[in-house]
Design a protein around this motif. Structure first.
Motif, PDB file in Angstrom:
ATOM      1  N   HIS A 189       0.835  -1.194   0.000  1.00 52.33           N
ATOM      2  CA  HIS A 189       0.000   0.000   0.000  1.00 52.33           C
ATOM      3  C   HIS A 189       0.883   1.264   0.000  1.00 52.33           C
ATOM      4  O   HIS A 189       0.616   2.219  -0.729  1.00 52.33           O
ATOM      5  N   GLU A 190       1.935   1.252   0.810  1.00 51.24           N
ATOM      6  CA  GLU A 190       2.849   2.395   0.857  1.00 51.24           C
ATOM      7  C   GLU A 190       3.553   2.587  -0.481  1.00 51.24           C
ATOM      8  O   GLU A 190       3.727   3.705  -0.957  1.00 51.24           O
ATOM      9  N   ARG A 191       3.937   1.493  -1.108  1.00 43.35           N
ATOM     10  CA  ARG A 191       4.601   1.586  -2.414  1.00 43.35           C
ATOM     11  C   ARG A 191       3.652   2.143  -3.471  1.00 43.35           C
ATOM     12  O   ARG A 191       4.059   2.944  -4.312  1.00 43.35           O
ATOM     13  N   GLU A 192       2.402   1.730  -3.445  1.00 46.22           N
ATOM     14  CA  GLU A 192       1.428   2.265  -4.390  1.00 46.22           C
ATOM     15  C   GLU A 192       1.205   3.760  -4.161  1.00 46.22           C
ATOM     16  O   GLU A 192       0.996   4.509  -5.109  1.00 46.22           O
ATOM     17  N   ARG A 193       1.265   4.182  -2.905  1.00 47.44           N
ATOM     18  CA  ARG A 193       1.098   5.596  -2.593  1.00 47.44           C
ATOM     19  C   ARG A 193       2.250   6.432  -3.152  1.00 47.44           C
ATOM     20  O   ARG A 193       2.054   7.569  -3.567  1.00 47.44           O
ATOM     21  N   LEU A 194       3.448   5.847  -3.206  1.00 47.61           N
ATOM     22  CA  LEU A 194       4.626   6.563  -3.684  1.00 47.61           C
ATOM     23  C   LEU A 194       4.959   6.254  -5.145  1.00 47.61           C
ATOM     24  O   LEU A 194       5.982   6.695  -5.656  1.00 47.61           O
ATOM     25  N   ASP A 195       4.087   5.534  -5.824  1.00 49.42           N
ATOM     26  CA  ASP A 195       4.360   5.098  -7.189  1.00 49.42           C
ATOM     27  C   ASP A 195       4.472   6.265  -8.165  1.00 49.42           C
ATOM     28  O   ASP A 195       5.133   6.151  -9.198  1.00 49.42           O
ATOM     29  N   TYR A 196       3.870   7.398  -7.859  1.00 49.53           N
ATOM     30  CA  TYR A 196       3.939   8.546  -8.766  1.00 49.53           C
ATOM     31  C   TYR A 196       5.378   9.028  -8.933  1.00 49.53           C
ATOM     32  O   TYR A 196       5.741   9.558  -9.993  1.00 49.53           O
ATOM     33  N   LEU A 197       6.217   8.829  -7.920  1.00 52.39           N
ATOM     34  CA  LEU A 197       7.624   9.224  -8.036  1.00 52.39           C
ATOM     35  C   LEU A 197       8.320   8.396  -9.108  1.00 52.39           C
ATOM     36  O   LEU A 197       9.047   8.923  -9.948  1.00 52.39           O
ATOM     37  N   SER A 198       8.075   7.105  -9.074  1.00 56.80           N
ATOM     38  CA  SER A 198       8.678   6.219 -10.064  1.00 56.80           C
ATOM     39  C   SER A 198       8.170   6.541 -11.472  1.00 56.80           C
ATOM     40  O   SER A 198       8.933   6.481 -12.435  1.00 56.80           O
ATOM     41  N   THR A 199       6.904   6.890 -11.571  1.00 58.57           N
ATOM     42  CA  THR A 199       6.331   7.249 -12.866  1.00 58.57           C
ATOM     43  C   THR A 199       7.040   8.475 -13.434  1.00 58.57           C
ATOM     44  O   THR A 199       7.399   8.505 -14.614  1.00 58.57           O
ATOM     45  N   ALA A 200       7.253   9.474 -12.608  1.00 60.55           N
ATOM     46  CA  ALA A 200       7.922  10.698 -13.062  1.00 60.55           C
ATOM     47  C   ALA A 200       9.381  10.422 -13.423  1.00 60.55           C
ATOM     48  O   ALA A 200       9.877  10.933 -14.433  1.00 60.55           O
ATOM     49  N   VAL A 201      10.066   9.609 -12.632  1.00 58.63           N
ATOM     50  CA  VAL A 201      11.472   9.298 -12.920  1.00 58.63           C
ATOM     51  C   VAL A 201      11.588   8.544 -14.239  1.00 58.63           C
ATOM     52  O   VAL A 201      12.426   8.874 -15.080  1.00 58.63           O
ATOM     53  N   SER A 202      10.749   7.543 -14.451  1.00 61.87           N
ATOM     54  CA  SER A 202      10.833   6.776 -15.695  1.00 61.87           C
ATOM     55  C   SER A 202      10.449   7.622 -16.900  1.00 61.87           C
ATOM     56  O   SER A 202      11.037   7.481 -17.967  1.00 61.87           O
ATOM     57  N   ALA A 203       9.485   8.542 -16.744  1.00 62.00           N
ATOM     58  CA  ALA A 203       9.133   9.439 -17.856  1.00 62.00           C
ATOM     59  C   ALA A 203      10.293  10.370 -18.173  1.00 62.00           C
ATOM     60  O   ALA A 203      10.574  10.643 -19.343  1.00 62.00           O
ATOM     61  N   GLY A 204      10.979  10.847 -17.157  1.00 61.23           N
ATOM     62  CA  GLY A 204      12.133  11.710 -17.388  1.00 61.23           C
ATOM     63  C   GLY A 204      13.288  10.970 -18.020  1.00 61.23           C
ATOM     64  O   GLY A 204      14.026  11.525 -18.835  1.00 61.23           O
ATOM     65  N   GLN A 205      13.482   9.713 -17.683  1.00 58.14           N
ATOM     66  CA  GLN A 205      14.554   8.932 -18.287  1.00 58.14           C
ATOM     67  C   GLN A 205      14.224   8.571 -19.723  1.00 58.14           C
ATOM     68  O   GLN A 205      15.106   8.529 -20.565  1.00 58.14           O
ATOM     69  N   ARG A 206      12.957   8.322 -20.021  1.00 56.98           N
ATOM     70  CA  ARG A 206      12.574   8.041 -21.406  1.00 56.98           C
ATOM     71  C   ARG A 206      12.807   9.251 -22.274  1.00 56.98           C
ATOM     72  O   ARG A 206      13.141   9.135 -23.435  1.00 56.98           O
ATOM     73  N   GLY A 207      12.621  10.440 -21.706  1.00 59.05           N
ATOM     74  CA  GLY A 207      12.834  11.657 -22.471  1.00 59.05           C
ATOM     75  C   GLY A 207      14.265  11.776 -22.953  1.00 59.05           C
ATOM     76  O   GLY A 207      14.529  12.276 -24.033  1.00 59.05           O
ATOM     77  N   GLU A 208      15.233  11.280 -22.166  1.00 65.45           N
ATOM     78  CA  GLU A 208      16.633  11.314 -22.561  1.00 65.45           C
ATOM     79  C   GLU A 208      16.894  10.372 -23.720  1.00 65.45           C
ATOM     80  O   GLU A 208      17.658  10.670 -24.622  1.00 65.45           O
TER      81      GLU A 208
END
Length: 138
Positions: free
Chosen positions: A80-99
């Protein structure tokens, strides 16, 4: 120690780029490090639990024994805690894909289709591969 700082810096830069893509308000660097570290620890704990569970299932065959109920509740709260913080991972992976968009793999190379295999009376060589085309009737 320098590698860890470099990785954290790169992750934060990717997070900032991902937030720009999604039009999100980014967190401060300290807050991001704290929360993203927590997200990674939760992911690691879940991964280790799954590995432990798979090992235990492989050892016992046909047993109806359950894992410890306390451990099950603990892992549920960690998920549950990981799902709550999943938006951080989403933003990091989107930023890495941009590179990586500057010249990825793209489309696969063109490959000529395989020639059909004919057998029996209908067997006839492809015109490009036939060594004696005038002898055979078309």
């Amino acid at each position: 120690m320098d590698e860890a700082h470099a990785r954290e810096r790169d992750e934060y830069q990717a997070y900032i780029r991902g937030c720009r893509q999604f039009d999100w308000q980014p967190l401060s660097a300290e807050m991001f490090r704290s929360l993203y570290g927590r997200y990674r620890r939760c992911s690691r704990a879940i991964q280790r639990y799954e590995q432990r569970r798979n090992r235990r299932l492989a050892k016992r065959t046909g047993s109806a024994c359950r894992d410890d109920a306390f451990l099950e509740r603990l892992i549920r709260s960690i998920r549950h805690e990981r799902e709550r913080l999943d938006y951080l991972s989403t933003a990091v992976s989107a930023g890495q894909r941009g590179e990586e968009e500057n010249g990825g793999a793209g489309m696969p190379a063109y490959r000529r289709p395989d020639l059909p295999v004919l057998v029996g009376a209908g067997a006839k060589l492809h015109p490009e591969l036939d060594p004696e085309p005038p002898v055979r009737d078309p």
